[in-house]
Scaffold this active site. Structure first.
Site, PDB file in Angstrom:
ATOM      1  CG  PHE A   1      -1.473   1.429   1.817  1.00 50.33           C
ATOM      2  CD1 PHE A   1      -2.057   2.206   0.975  1.00 50.33           C
ATOM      3  CD2 PHE A   1      -1.331   1.574   3.172  1.00 50.33           C
ATOM      4  CE1 PHE A   1      -2.357   3.407   1.169  1.00 50.33           C
ATOM      5  CE2 PHE A   1      -1.877   2.957   3.685  1.00 50.33           C
ATOM      6  CZ  PHE A   1      -2.427   3.556   2.579  1.00 50.33           C
TER       7      PHE A   1
ATOM      8  CG  ASP B   1       6.334  -6.664  -2.554  1.00 49.99           C
ATOM      9  OD1 ASP B   1       6.008  -5.491  -2.144  1.00 49.99           O
ATOM     10  OD2 ASP B   1       5.778  -7.644  -2.147  1.00 49.99           O
TER      11      ASP B   1
ATOM     12  CB  ILE C   1      13.449  -7.986   3.528  1.00 54.12           C
ATOM     13  CG1 ILE C   1      12.523  -8.426   4.529  1.00 54.12           C
ATOM     14  CG2 ILE C   1      13.354  -6.929   2.589  1.00 54.12           C
ATOM     15  CD1 ILE C   1      11.957  -7.443   5.520  1.00 54.12           C
TER      16      ILE C   1
ATOM     17  CB  SER D   1       5.408   1.848  13.770  1.00 49.66           C
ATOM     18  OG  SER D   1       4.146   1.990  14.425  1.00 49.66           O
TER      19      SER D   1
ATOM     20  CE1 TYR E   1       4.066  -2.974  12.573  1.00 53.18           C
ATOM     21  CE2 TYR E   1       3.461  -1.563  14.074  1.00 53.18           C
ATOM     22  CZ  TYR E   1       4.009  -1.868  12.788  1.00 53.18           C
ATOM     23  OH  TYR E   1       3.930  -1.151  11.881  1.00 53.18           O
TER      24      TYR E   1
ATOM     25  NE  ARG F   1      -6.795  -4.397  17.275  1.00 51.37           N
ATOM     26  CZ  ARG F   1      -6.363  -3.971  16.186  1.00 51.37           C
ATOM     27  NH1 ARG F   1      -7.083  -4.048  14.975  1.00 51.37           N
ATOM     28  NH2 ARG F   1      -5.414  -3.128  15.904  1.00 51.37           N
TER      29      ARG F   1
HETATM   30  C1  UD1 Z   1      -1.508   1.017  12.665  1.00 53.79           C
HETATM   31  C2  UD1 Z   1      -0.949   0.433  11.589  1.00 53.79           C
HETATM   32  C3  UD1 Z   1       0.523   0.050  11.820  1.00 53.79           C
HETATM   33  C4  UD1 Z   1       1.261   1.544  12.051  1.00 53.79           C
HETATM   34  C5  UD1 Z   1       0.516   2.187  13.177  1.00 53.79           C
HETATM   35  C6  UD1 Z   1       1.139   3.505  13.387  1.00 53.79           C
HETATM   36  C7  UD1 Z   1      -2.216  -0.992  10.059  1.00 53.79           C
HETATM   37  C8  UD1 Z   1      -3.054  -2.239   9.822  1.00 53.79           C
HETATM   38  N1  UD1 Z   1      -1.654  -0.944  11.249  1.00 53.79           N
HETATM   39  O1  UD1 Z   1      -1.726   0.104  13.784  1.00 53.79           O
HETATM   40  O2  UD1 Z   1       1.406  -0.747  10.780  1.00 53.79           O
HETATM   41  O3  UD1 Z   1       2.518   1.022  12.311  1.00 53.79           O
HETATM   42  O4  UD1 Z   1      -0.912   2.321  12.931  1.00 53.79           O
HETATM   43  O5  UD1 Z   1       0.544   4.087  14.324  1.00 53.79           O
HETATM   44  O6  UD1 Z   1      -2.554  -0.257   9.104  1.00 53.79           O
HETATM   45  N2  UD1 Z   1     -10.060  -1.320  14.902  1.00 53.79           N
HETATM   46  C9  UD1 Z   1     -11.501  -1.579  15.040  1.00 53.79           C
HETATM   47  N3  UD1 Z   1     -12.308  -2.097  14.121  1.00 53.79           N
HETATM   48  C10 UD1 Z   1     -11.355  -2.787  13.105  1.00 53.79           C
HETATM   49  C11 UD1 Z   1      -9.817  -2.480  13.001  1.00 53.79           C
HETATM   50  C12 UD1 Z   1      -9.179  -1.796  13.806  1.00 53.79           C
HETATM   51  O7  UD1 Z   1     -12.161  -0.962  15.672  1.00 53.79           O
HETATM   52  O8  UD1 Z   1     -12.141  -3.508  12.115  1.00 53.79           O
HETATM   53  C13 UD1 Z   1      -9.438  -0.446  16.072  1.00 53.79           C
HETATM   54  C14 UD1 Z   1      -8.176  -1.014  16.554  1.00 53.79           C
HETATM   55  O9  UD1 Z   1      -8.709  -1.883  17.951  1.00 53.79           O
HETATM   56  C15 UD1 Z   1      -7.535   0.219  17.155  1.00 53.79           C
HETATM   57  C16 UD1 Z   1      -7.611   1.184  16.063  1.00 53.79           C
HETATM   58  O10 UD1 Z   1      -8.991   0.746  15.351  1.00 53.79           O
HETATM   59  O11 UD1 Z   1      -7.958   0.757  18.275  1.00 53.79           O
HETATM   60  C17 UD1 Z   1      -6.637   1.334  15.105  1.00 53.79           C
HETATM   61  O12 UD1 Z   1      -6.380  -0.087  14.664  1.00 53.79           O
HETATM   62  P1  UD1 Z   1      -5.450  -0.465  13.143  1.00 53.79           P
HETATM   63  O13 UD1 Z   1      -6.029   0.172  11.867  1.00 53.79           O
HETATM   64  O14 UD1 Z   1      -5.152  -1.899  13.020  1.00 53.79           O
HETATM   65  O15 UD1 Z   1      -4.280   0.375  13.411  1.00 53.79           O
HETATM   66  P2  UD1 Z   1      -3.130   0.513  14.503  1.00 53.79           P
HETATM   67  O16 UD1 Z   1      -3.063  -0.894  15.584  1.00 53.79           O
HETATM   68  O17 UD1 Z   1      -3.216   1.881  15.414  1.00 53.79           O
END
Ligand code: UD1
Length: 321
Positions: free
Chosen positions: A11, A31, A55, A118, A142, A269
């Protein structure tokens, strides 16, 4: 200039590759297509050198670094919950793999190594916004791997003279983010759910917040990290300086797609942080970075992309297009 983008079919990587090609640079992509997709490179396929490899394979990393001026290291396992479920695999790719790319970049005598770090390195603390000088305290496997990547890059700077810059990305979103995995970024998951006509799932009460950063801003800051002189060894926040709760995201999304989006709330989560917000003054000052696309505009652009790219899934959910 010659650029290597590891994870260049992913992405963020593929959006960076597009911009590099647009600016007339020569680009190599390494990749393994574990999460990247060939279709992400469709527009530039005949203009780049594409290497299919991991990698985690030192030889592949060495072949990829051959002739590179800049190495942009984006290949990674990117999900917090996946790292909780599979810590060894995340460690193998994000730490062992990063070390391979660093060794290969050092041996190829590249000008600079730019690392996709990150915000998860900060972990959970009450203090907002996050400033780069704050102590790091990751709360997920992570986050540990991303912090170790930065430290490794800095050590390669000290020990071998490999110039390096790390950008701590804050919740990047936009076109090409794959929404189909349980580990996909929340905004992409919400959009797919709306298109499918099912309720998006919120983990927790929805009052958690993130500094959602539109992809164009991230491409911009990452390329600045290559070009700007005198910043080696530094770590910068790549965010916007604004944060939005998931509940507010749902309200905005309802406005944008023209129908009430009602979520289903599940338990929080493990490994999640509650709030995240970048202080971007250092990036503004030293990189000349200024986020060009704000959250609301980014959300509109992203919705437009998903509703075309995933039009087939929404065929049975009228009223969404
Ligand atoms: C994300 C990135 C990570 C990056 C970080 C930097 C992704 C998958 N992860 O992590 O690579 O390093 O930001 O800040 O892009 N949630 C929901 N419903 C869903 C999915 C998620 O409620 O269906 C919530 C999660 O519980 C969390 C929030 O949304 O509280 C963000 O989750 P997510 O998009 O997975 O990102 P991060 O864990 O913050």
């Amino acid at each position: 200039m010659n650029y290597l983008v590891t994870g260049g079919a992913g992405f963020i990587g593929s959006n960076i590759v597009d911009e590099l090609v647009r600016r007339g640079h020569r680009v190599t992509v390494l990749d393994d297509f574990s999460s990247g997709k060939e279709e992400n490179l469709a527009g530039v396929r005949d203009k780049i050198r594409l290497l299919r490899g991991s990698i985690c394979d030192l030889q592949a990393a060495q072949e990829a670094c051959r002739g590179a001026d800049y190495v942009l290291h984006l290949a990674a396992r990117t999900s917090v919950p996946r790292s909780v479920a599979e810590p060894l695999d995340t460690n193998r790719v994000n730490i062992d793999g990063t070390l391979n790319v660093l060794v290969a970049a050092r041996d190829a005598e590249v000008r600079r190594f730019v690392f996709a770090a990150s915000s998860s390195a900060y972990g959970e603390s009450e203090t907002l916004p996050k400033v780069e000088t704050m102590p790091s305290a990751p709360i997920s496997p992570y986050g540990v791997t991303k912090l170790v990547g930065e430290i490794y890059a800095q050590v390669f700077g000290r020990v071998y003279g490999l110039e390096n810059v790390s950008i701590r990305y804050f919740n990047v979103f936009g076109p090409r983010q794959d929404p189909t995995s349980q580990y996909s970024g929340v905004l992409s998951r919400f959009m797919l759910a709306v298109l499918q006509g099912v309720p998006p799932v919120v983990f927790g009460d929805g009052f958690q917040s993130r500094d959602f950063t539109y992809i164009d801003n991230v491409v911009d800051i990452t390329l600045r990290a290559c070009e700007v002189p005198s910043v080696p060894g530094k770590v910068f926040n790549g965010g916007t300086g604004e944060r939005t709760t998931l509940n507010d995201v749902l309200k905005l999304l309802s406005q944008i797609c023209g129908k009430q989006v009602v979520a289903k709330y599940d338990p929080p989560r493990t490994g999640d942080i509650l709030h995240s917000l970048a202080d971007i003054s250092s990036a503004r000052k030293l990189l000349g970075y200024n986020p060009r696309v704000n959250f609301e505009e980014g959300l509109r652009l992203t919705w437009d992309w998903y509703r075309h790219a995933y039009a087939s899934v929404s065929a049975s959910a009228p009223g969404t297009r």
